[in-house]
Motif scaffolding. Sequence first.
Motif, PDB file in Angstrom:
ATOM      1  N   LEU A  73      44.776  36.523  57.792  1.00 35.24           N
ATOM      2  CA  LEU A  73      44.152  37.663  57.133  1.00 35.24           C
ATOM      3  C   LEU A  73      43.117  37.240  56.091  1.00 35.24           C
ATOM      4  O   LEU A  73      42.016  37.769  56.056  1.00 35.24           O
ATOM      5  CB  LEU A  73      45.227  38.544  56.487  1.00 35.24           C
ATOM      6  N   HIS A  74      43.467  36.271  55.257  1.00 36.64           N
ATOM      7  CA  HIS A  74      42.509  35.883  54.216  1.00 36.64           C
ATOM      8  C   HIS A  74      41.507  34.849  54.710  1.00 36.64           C
ATOM      9  O   HIS A  74      40.451  34.673  54.111  1.00 36.64           O
ATOM     10  CB  HIS A  74      43.194  35.435  52.929  1.00 36.64           C
ATOM     11  N   GLY A  75      41.808  34.176  55.803  1.00 39.70           N
ATOM     12  CA  GLY A  75      40.856  33.264  56.425  1.00 39.70           C
ATOM     13  C   GLY A  75      40.302  32.184  55.519  1.00 39.70           C
ATOM     14  O   GLY A  75      39.163  31.756  55.671  1.00 39.70           O
ATOM     15  N   ARG A  83      43.584  38.921  46.167  1.00 35.69           N
ATOM     16  CA  ARG A  83      43.595  40.387  46.246  1.00 35.69           C
ATOM     17  C   ARG A  83      44.810  40.871  47.031  1.00 35.69           C
ATOM     18  O   ARG A  83      45.502  41.809  46.620  1.00 35.69           O
ATOM     19  CB  ARG A  83      42.298  40.843  46.915  1.00 35.69           C
ATOM     20  N   ILE A  84      45.081  40.228  48.160  1.00 34.80           N
ATOM     21  CA  ILE A  84      46.218  40.617  49.001  1.00 34.80           C
ATOM     22  C   ILE A  84      47.531  40.419  48.248  1.00 34.80           C
ATOM     23  O   ILE A  84      48.395  41.302  48.225  1.00 34.80           O
ATOM     24  CB  ILE A  84      46.225  39.812  50.312  1.00 34.80           C
ATOM     25  N   LEU A  85      47.699  39.250  47.625  1.00 34.28           N
ATOM     26  CA  LEU A  85      48.934  38.976  46.880  1.00 34.28           C
ATOM     27  C   LEU A  85      49.121  39.943  45.727  1.00 34.28           C
ATOM     28  O   LEU A  85      50.232  40.413  45.469  1.00 34.28           O
ATOM     29  CB  LEU A  85      48.925  37.534  46.366  1.00 34.28           C
ATOM     30  N   THR A  86      48.043  40.259  45.032  1.00 36.43           N
ATOM     31  CA  THR A  86      48.114  41.194  43.911  1.00 36.43           C
ATOM     32  C   THR A  86      48.523  42.581  44.397  1.00 36.43           C
ATOM     33  O   THR A  86      49.393  43.228  43.795  1.00 36.43           O
ATOM     34  CB  THR A  86      46.766  41.259  43.165  1.00 36.43           C
ATOM     35  N   MET A  87      47.926  43.042  45.486  1.00 36.89           N
ATOM     36  CA  MET A  87      48.278  44.358  46.032  1.00 36.89           C
ATOM     37  C   MET A  87      49.745  44.397  46.470  1.00 36.89           C
ATOM     38  O   MET A  87      50.452  45.366  46.203  1.00 36.89           O
ATOM     39  CB  MET A  87      47.367  44.714  47.213  1.00 36.89           C
ATOM     40  N   MET A  88      50.201  43.331  47.131  1.00 36.45           N
ATOM     41  CA  MET A  88      51.590  43.294  47.584  1.00 36.45           C
ATOM     42  C   MET A  88      52.552  43.275  46.401  1.00 36.45           C
ATOM     43  O   MET A  88      53.599  43.928  46.430  1.00 36.45           O
ATOM     44  CB  MET A  88      51.815  42.090  48.495  1.00 36.45           C
ATOM     45  N   GLY A  93      56.281  46.526  42.502  1.00 36.22           N
ATOM     46  CA  GLY A  93      56.546  46.677  41.073  1.00 36.22           C
ATOM     47  C   GLY A  93      56.558  45.365  40.320  1.00 36.22           C
ATOM     48  O   GLY A  93      57.223  45.242  39.302  1.00 36.22           O
ATOM     49  N   ILE A  94      55.815  44.387  40.811  1.00 38.48           N
ATOM     50  CA  ILE A  94      55.778  43.064  40.191  1.00 38.48           C
ATOM     51  C   ILE A  94      54.437  42.878  39.520  1.00 38.48           C
ATOM     52  O   ILE A  94      53.395  43.099  40.143  1.00 38.48           O
ATOM     53  CB  ILE A  94      56.002  41.954  41.240  1.00 38.48           C
ATOM     54  N   SER A  95      54.478  42.456  38.267  1.00 37.29           N
ATOM     55  CA  SER A  95      53.233  42.115  37.572  1.00 37.29           C
ATOM     56  C   SER A  95      52.896  40.686  37.926  1.00 37.29           C
ATOM     57  O   SER A  95      53.701  39.778  37.746  1.00 37.29           O
ATOM     58  CB  SER A  95      53.434  42.259  36.064  1.00 37.29           C
ATOM     59  N   LEU A  96      51.700  40.482  38.446  1.00 35.36           N
ATOM     60  CA  LEU A  96      51.325  39.170  38.957  1.00 35.36           C
ATOM     61  C   LEU A  96      50.010  38.742  38.337  1.00 35.36           C
ATOM     62  O   LEU A  96      49.044  39.478  38.330  1.00 35.36           O
ATOM     63  CB  LEU A  96      51.169  39.236  40.486  1.00 35.36           C
ATOM     64  N   HIS A  97      50.008  37.529  37.804  1.00 34.47           N
ATOM     65  CA  HIS A  97      48.774  36.942  37.306  1.00 34.47           C
ATOM     66  C   HIS A  97      48.501  35.689  38.125  1.00 34.47           C
ATOM     67  O   HIS A  97      49.308  34.776  38.182  1.00 34.47           O
ATOM     68  CB  HIS A  97      48.875  36.573  35.823  1.00 34.47           C
ATOM     69  N   VAL A  98      47.371  35.690  38.828  1.00 36.37           N
ATOM     70  CA  VAL A  98      47.015  34.562  39.673  1.00 36.37           C
ATOM     71  C   VAL A  98      45.800  33.894  39.082  1.00 36.37           C
ATOM     72  O   VAL A  98      44.801  34.543  38.771  1.00 36.37           O
ATOM     73  CB  VAL A  98      46.701  35.033  41.123  1.00 36.37           C
ATOM     74  N   ASP A  99      45.887  32.565  38.885  1.00 35.91           N
ATOM     75  CA  ASP A  99      44.741  31.810  38.374  1.00 35.91           C
ATOM     76  C   ASP A  99      43.875  31.338  39.505  1.00 35.91           C
ATOM     77  O   ASP A  99      44.280  31.026  40.562  1.00 35.91           O
ATOM     78  CB  ASP A  99      45.209  30.586  37.566  1.00 35.91           C
TER      79      ASP A  99
END
Length: 99
Positions: A73-75, A83-88, A93-99
């Motif tokens: 999907l992310h290729g 974006r996909i991980l943040t949406m999931m 109900g998980i707050s996610l911060h990705v660097d």
Amino acid sequence: MEQQFTEEQESFIVNKLFEAENQMFKEIMAVIKQTEAKANADFDAEGITFTSHSPANSDYLTVASIEWLFNKLHGGNKAQAQRILTMMAKQNGISLHVD
């Protein structure tokens, strides 16, 4: 200009997508079960036994499938993967911060 559909067409589309998704999920689960059974039969045929559980279990195969589909999907696009991980995460109900 965006394509316009009647209410009946929209209802049909939504219902058809729901049916198609459910059928696809049933087929995916069947393939996972078949793959698990085949791998375990192959282990048995080679005289390989496991004291706890087989590494070819449905949970492992499900995660392997998710990983493969996520990568497809992310290729390789890091921003798209984020974006996909943040949406999931938000859906769960998980707050996610990705660097």
